[in-house]
Write a protein that holds these residues in place. Sequence first.
Motif, short mmCIF file in Angstrom:
data_model
loop_
_atom_site.label_atom_id
_atom_site.label_comp_id
_atom_site.label_asym_id
_atom_site.label_seq_id
_atom_site.Cartn_x
_atom_site.Cartn_y
_atom_site.Cartn_z
N GLY A 1 -16.04 88.32 8.22
CA GLY A 1 -15.48 89.02 7.07
C GLY A 1 -14.48 88.28 6.23
N CYS A 2 -14.68 86.99 5.94
CA CYS A 2 -13.71 86.36 5.04
C CYS A 2 -13.97 86.85 3.62
CB CYS A 2 -13.78 84.86 5.09
SG CYS A 2 -12.23 84.19 4.50
N ARG A 3 -12.87 87.06 2.88
CA ARG A 3 -13.02 87.58 1.51
C ARG A 3 -12.58 86.55 0.48
NH1 ARG A 3 -10.85 91.38 5.34
NH2 ARG A 3 -9.34 92.37 3.95
N CYS A 4 -12.56 85.28 0.88
CA CYS A 4 -12.17 84.26 -0.09
C CYS A 4 -13.29 84.06 -1.11
CB CYS A 4 -11.87 82.94 0.63
SG CYS A 4 -13.26 82.26 1.53
N SER A 5 -12.95 83.54 -2.28
CA SER A 5 -13.98 83.19 -3.25
C SER A 5 -13.42 82.13 -4.18
CB SER A 5 -14.43 84.40 -4.05
OG SER A 5 -13.49 84.70 -5.06
N ASN B 1 -7.80 75.13 0.87
CA ASN B 1 -8.44 75.49 2.13
C ASN B 1 -8.18 76.96 2.43
OD1 ASN B 1 -7.81 75.83 5.29
ND2 ASN B 1 -9.50 74.44 5.02
N CYS B 2 -9.25 77.70 2.72
CA CYS B 2 -9.06 79.11 3.12
C CYS B 2 -8.65 79.11 4.59
CB CYS B 2 -10.34 79.91 2.93
SG CYS B 2 -10.18 81.56 3.60
N GLN B 3 -7.50 79.72 4.87
CA GLN B 3 -6.99 79.71 6.24
C GLN B 3 -7.81 80.60 7.16
OE1 GLN B 3 -2.96 81.05 5.50
NE2 GLN B 3 -2.24 78.99 5.89
N PHE B 4 -8.57 81.49 6.59
CA PHE B 4 -9.31 82.43 7.43
C PHE B 4 -10.65 81.89 7.89
CE2 PHE B 4 -6.32 85.21 5.25
CZ PHE B 4 -5.80 85.89 6.33
N CYS B 5 -11.38 81.22 6.99
CA CYS B 5 -12.69 80.70 7.41
C CYS B 5 -12.71 79.18 7.43
CB CYS B 5 -13.82 81.25 6.53
SG CYS B 5 -13.69 80.70 4.83
N ASN B 6 -11.56 78.56 7.09
CA ASN B 6 -11.41 77.11 7.15
C ASN B 6 -12.38 76.39 6.22
OD1 ASN B 6 -9.97 74.96 8.06
ND2 ASN B 6 -11.05 74.74 10.00
ZN LIG Z 1 -12.43 82.23 3.62
#
Ligand SMILES: [Zn+2]
Length: 326
Positions: free
Chosen positions: A274-278, A306-311
């Motif tokens: 569930g990463c919500r980065c975009s 860098n997205c810390q949640f999904c790397n």
């Molecule tokens: Zn992410």
Amino acid sequence: MQRVCAMTSNISSPAFLDTSRPDTPDLVVPQGVVPFYLDNRPVRGRLVRPGVLTDMLLTRHDNPDCVLRLAGEALALVAALASALKFQGSFSLQAKGDGPLSLLLADCTDAGALRFHARSDDEAVAELLKANPNPTASDLLGKGYIAFSVDQGPDTDIHQGIVEISGESLSEMAAHYFATSEQHACWVKLFCDKTEAGWRAGALVMEKIAMGGGIESGVTPEEGEDAWETAITLATTLTAREVLDDRLGSADLLYRLFHAEGLITGQPRALAFGCRCSRARLSSLLETFSLDDLDHIAKDGTITMNCQFCNHDFHFQRSEISGKTA
Ligand SMILES: [Zn+2]
């Protein structure tokens, strides 16, 4: 490299419409959460088993194993708590301490989308492991606090409860939180370990609910208390080996525990990556930076976020971003 944290942002558009999302695993575990209650007893609960999703979430991060183990427990816990949300939103856990693991964030939406981020000082973790090969959550986090929050979207207040870290394990810390913040008794047991099949996690969470006493339900308060104690005694027999074994179904595990206690299982709920980065969101974040800051974080004309949640690393040309002119 610039690290970003889009923890508080809410989902503005469905993921499938966002073509700029990184290539994240399209994995859904249909029976990730099985709710249940015990008929004519003041007990309801949830058994959480994210299965292979646990491995997929944890192995995208390069924290030490003892940190990932704790993160897996945190993911199972937020999955259990988010499944009780009655509105669209997300449930998050945030633990901050002065130990080698200074920050642990895990959150889950009402739709079962899971993500986490852990900030650990890996040299300090290595030092800790020399003295203590099996550090507890308390050893890793040190002194600090643990916060649970419910975010039900824009234009709503975030409900947050904070307690000091108390207890050795994350299960104990969560139980301490519920004991101080909830009106009713809760029981929490969290699991996570590396198995032959990869990382697996699980959670069994039970709460003692109010029942109409006397003639209406036919259950006296004393009988209700006895039924709650019996449920805890049975729940305590659940082993990590059982919970972390994909070959055992959740309904079967619950049957083993509570078949003599009027077990009724509800509709299972799915869990997902569930990463919500975009790219679009990060790009609009960069547009709020000053020109100086943009020039400072650009390397050879490229800004990497860098997205810390999904790397996942997002690359932007410095020339694509106008930045904020003061
Ligand atoms: Zn992410």
